[in-house]
Scaffold this active site. Structure first.
Site, mmCIF file in Angstrom:
data_model
loop_
_atom_site.group_PDB
_atom_site.id
_atom_site.type_symbol
_atom_site.label_atom_id
_atom_site.label_comp_id
_atom_site.label_asym_id
_atom_site.label_seq_id
_atom_site.Cartn_x
_atom_site.Cartn_y
_atom_site.Cartn_z
ATOM 1 N N TRP A 327 0.839 -1.213 0.000
ATOM 2 C CA TRP A 327 0.000 0.000 0.000
ATOM 3 C C TRP A 327 0.863 1.248 0.000
ATOM 4 C CZ3 TRP A 327 -1.883 2.759 4.865
ATOM 5 C CH2 TRP A 327 -0.969 2.626 5.911
ATOM 6 N N ASP A 328 2.154 1.068 0.319
ATOM 7 C CA ASP A 328 3.105 2.183 0.336
ATOM 8 C C ASP A 328 2.980 3.040 -0.934
ATOM 9 O OD1 ASP A 328 3.914 0.029 1.993
ATOM 10 O OD2 ASP A 328 5.992 0.684 2.013
ATOM 11 N N GLU A 469 0.310 -2.655 12.576
ATOM 12 C CA GLU A 469 0.394 -4.118 12.491
ATOM 13 C C GLU A 469 0.640 -4.786 13.841
ATOM 14 O OE1 GLU A 469 3.437 -4.660 9.560
ATOM 15 O OE2 GLU A 469 2.016 -4.524 7.897
ATOM 16 N N LYS A 583 2.373 0.683 16.187
ATOM 17 C CA LYS A 583 3.558 0.646 15.335
ATOM 18 C C LYS A 583 3.702 1.916 14.504
ATOM 19 C CE LYS A 583 5.828 -2.110 11.768
ATOM 20 N NZ LYS A 583 5.727 -3.190 10.801
ATOM 21 N N GLN A 584 2.583 2.369 13.957
ATOM 22 C CA GLN A 584 2.670 3.477 12.990
ATOM 23 C C GLN A 584 1.360 4.235 12.937
ATOM 24 O OE1 GLN A 584 2.963 0.002 10.214
ATOM 25 N NE2 GLN A 584 2.472 1.561 8.711
#
Ligand code: BGC
Length: 768
Positions: A327-328, A469, A583-584
């Protein structure tokens, strides 16, 4: 200075980092920033876009071609190499304005001679199959030199060897290597032509893993010797009858053209790229340098000539992350291309059309209709992501991860990318060529995945993994639900438009298919899909059902529990799994993507809540915090996050291992994030089919920000200072374009430059 990346001295610890930092490439292939004498141990790689191979049950990954640049020098029999010779001076340099890599090394030989070796190379942006490399050598004393240069088949592989039946030959002075991939039998061919040196005795010799010219010559004190290599790479996937013949003829024709002329055509393409994509920062040289470097990294991996490949998570810097597209690409890289070179954005999105059948297969595998895109997508669109993606550092066992099964937001990310492309370009042809089908199939997938809960009178998305994640298999991840709803809404809007504009396609997509949703069902679920709302008191959106009930340690406390530096924090036993540490960027990414749907105080509340809880275990994360901080008028909160994302491949300060998995290489999502943080964040740019909006918030270090955009086929130059915003519409544009600067509307006509004051003054326009 801002165009040159330079390192002095040689540090063996930095070989891997420099391999990424000094990358060159052209979207067809990437050449790591390694030195001429290096081999596979130093991770030399010529990574080919879109060529994949799998051996047995090992991970499928991209193929590295034999290295046609390998060059070794021996002075009176002793090798001259930074790895084991006395080096008086060593400089490695990358000119990002024109994609030229250079190194200069001064060796001291055992006999006390000072030998200066220079090499300059470029992966041609003009002839995508070609790499040219010019060398010079000079000594202050007579030296008997042996030069060995040719093609090295001992390439770096993580799960290789991928090439079999390698044959090395020489034909009328041209060296060749040809081999086939193990799985699909794709032919990979490399040819090398050598011009010079003018003197010396030459033989052609086979090596263990390749073929070389061996040239003996005496370097006369004070004289300079020069030679040039023209190396071409073709595969049987290319548009050529025979890969080997094509490679030979490409190298020979390059030899005839000569280095300088080839360099010039290469530089011309770079000039065009920068004319379209440069961003200028005034007042902050370091940021300027890092941002240009980030843009450079994006340009060398851009699929400018093919819609069959997209951009992998590590670009073309090797085989890390299986050379797969995540998806980046849509979420972090696409905006740069969309706003500056929409033709490339089109190729990137067409890749999703070419891999639609793979996405359909994946949906069917899990029992759903529609398109469930691969979490890790390669050539066919089947998922390269394995069920056991990380190894537990404590037990040495592969851990079951749910990236492949549960990150359903990927289909929404793809649909979002397509719609963004369409909104900004108005390219209906693209929808007809496949974009519409992709969106529709993604919408059908979400319909199939969602469950209706009659007591709650709504659809929900249960058992998913969001961008964070570390928390797998959660219910109603806010990001996923908003993105899925967006896909469904976009599908409805698109169908309404298609009904008018492309009735045949509309009829085909909307046509009844047994057991699948029609437009009516999609319309219904689009309005009834649950999306978590900001908490009435705090304004914070819960990342997923019951997230707030998890333990809430500080990041520092959590980190103190780490037993092994590379342990994985998520998954079944991860120390973050049962906590609120993420995580993000997850909810905060939502704040960016749907910035018009959330009030500034809601965005601020969520930024403030999630920021201290974010570990930034992914390089995708910092740029999002930069974007939202700028949006809420806190550019100085954004600035450190911008710097972190823009410098990631310069400093090499990123995670190198997760478990025992090497994850180094370049970080194109962070590179795209740097552009976004600068232009969409500090510049406050936002555009849709109606207008272009600018709500700038420059960090205190910056006095001005200048960039170029293309919207709906027209180019504009924007320059933002603390006082005003100047918008220039070149005379070549066809029509007036509505802009809105901090809420104030202004029309900019072709040939006009309009300056809008940021100090509450009325717009001051003027033609030029
Ligand atoms: C991130 C993903 C990302 C992938 C590839 C992972 O660490 O969590 O969001 O897509 O890396 O960059």
């Amino acid at each position: 200075m801002s165009w040159i990346v330079r390192e002095e001295g040689f540090d063996p610890q930095r070989i891997t980092n420099h391999g990424s930092k000094f990358m060159t490439g052209n979207g067809y292939m990437g050449y790591r920033g390694t030195l001429e004498e290096f081999s596979k141990e130093q991770l030399t790689a010529v990574t080919l876009a879109g060529v994949y191979d799998q051996i047995g049950t090992k991970w499928r990954e991209p193929v590295n071609a034999p290295n046609g640049l390998r060059t070794r020098l021996f002075a009176d029999g002793a090798e001259l190499s930074v790895l084991n010779s006395a080096v008086e001076k060593h400089v490695q340099e990358l000119d990002i304005a024109r994609g030229v890599h250079a190194r200069e090394t001064v060796y001291l030989t055992e006999d006390g001679a000072r030998v200066t070796f220079r090499s300059e190379r470029f992966v041609s942006m003009d002839q995508l199959h070609l790499i040219a490399n010019r060398f010079t050598i000079h000594s202050d004393k007579d030296v008997r030199l042996t030069l060995e240069t040719g093609i090295d088949g001992g390439v770096w592989d993580i799960n290789g060897p991928h090439l079999k039946e390698a044959a090395y030959t020489s034909y009328e002075g041209t060296l060749t290597a040809a081999a086939s991939t193990q799985e699909l039998g794709i032919r990979v061919a490399v040819a090398e032509c050598l011009a010079g040196p003018q003197e010396g005795q030459e033989e052609i010799a086979a090596t263990e893993d390749g073929i070389i010219h061996r040239i003996l010559l005496t370097l006369q004190a004070g004289s300079t010797y020069e030679w040039v290599k023209y190396v071409s790479v073709y595969t049987s996937l290319d548009d050529a009858e025979d890969a080997l013949e094509a490679a030979v003829s490409s190298s020979r024709s390059a030899l005839n053209t000569g280095y300088d002329a080839l360099l010039q055509s290469h530089e011309e393409v770079w000039e065009q790229h920068w004319a379209l994509s440069d961003v200028e920062i005034e007042g902050d040289d370091e940021a300027q340098h890092a941002l240009r470097f980030s843009i450079y990294q994006l340009l060398i991996i851009a699929p400018a000539a093919s819609e069959k490949v997209s951009i992998p998570a590590r670009g073309l810097s090797g085989q890390v992350y299986k050379g797969a597209v995540f998806w980046d690409t849509e979420m972090f890289m696409l905006p740069f291309f969309l706003y500056t070179q929409p033709e490339i954005a089109r190729n990137i999105m067409m890749y999703r059309k070419h891999t639609l059948d793979g996405a359909r297969r994946k949906a069917a595998e899990y029992g759903y209709n529609g398109a469930y895109y691969a979490w890790e997508s390669q050539d066919s669109g089947d998922d390269a992501c394995t069920l056991f993606n990380i190894t537990d550092v404590f037990t040495g066992r592969p851990m079951r991860t749910y990236f492949r099964d549960k990150q359903i937001h990927i289909s929404a990310d793809v649909a979002h990318g397509i719609w963004e492309y369409y909104k900004l370009t108005g390219d209906t042809g693209f929808l007809i060529d496949g974009g519409a089908e992709v969106i529709w199939e993604c919408a059908r997938f979400f319909y199939a995945y969602a469950g209706y809960y009659p007591l709650k009178r709504r659809y929900e998305l249960l058992d998913v993994t969001g961008p964070d994640e570390y928390h797998e298999r959660v219910h109603n991840n806010a990001f996923t639900n908003y993105m899925a709803r967006h896909t469904l809404r976009v599908a409805v809007q698109m169908m309404d438009e298609l009904e008018q504009q492309a009735p045949e396609l509309y009829a085909k997509l909307a046509g009844e298919r047994e057991g699948t949703p029609g437009l009516q069902e999609i319309r219904e679920i689009a309005e009834q899909l649950y999306v978590p709302q900001p908490d009435a008191q705090t304004g914070v959106i819960e990342q997923f059902d019951r997230y707030f009930q998890l333990e809430d340690p500080s990041l520092q406390e959590l980190k103190a529990r780490i037993l092994q530096p590379n342990e994985y924090l998520g998954g079944g036993n991860g120390i973050a799994t049962t906590t609120q540490i993420i995580k993000q960027a997850d909810v905060v990414l939502l704040m960016h993507l749907f910035k018009d749907e959330f009030a500034p105080e809601i965005k601020k509340a969520n930024w403030e809540f999630y920021e201290p809880r974010t570990e930034h275990g992914s390089s995708l994360s910092p740029c999002v915090y930069a974007l939202v901080a700028s949006d809420i008028g806190m550019p100085d909160w954004a600035y450190p996050y911008f710097k972190r994302t823009a410098t990631i491949d310069l400093t090499g300060d990123s995670k190198q291992y997760v478990g025992d998995l090497y994850i180094g290489g370049t970080h194109p999502a962070a590179n795209g994030g740097a552009w976004m943080a600068a232009v969409l964040g500090f510049g406050g740019l936002q555009a849709d089919e109606r207008e272009v909006r600018l709500n700038p918030a420059l960090p205190s270090e910056w006095s001005a920000l200048g960039f170029k955009i293309r919207v709906r086929g027209q180019a504009f130059d924007i320059r933002i200072t603390r006082e005003d915003v100047r918008i220039t519409s070149p005379a070549g544009n066809a029509s007036e374009q509505p802009f809105r600067v901090e809420g104030r509307e202004t029309l900019v006509r072709p040939g006009q430059s309009v300056t809008v004051s940021l100090k509450g003054l009325a717009p001051a326009g003027g033609s030029h």
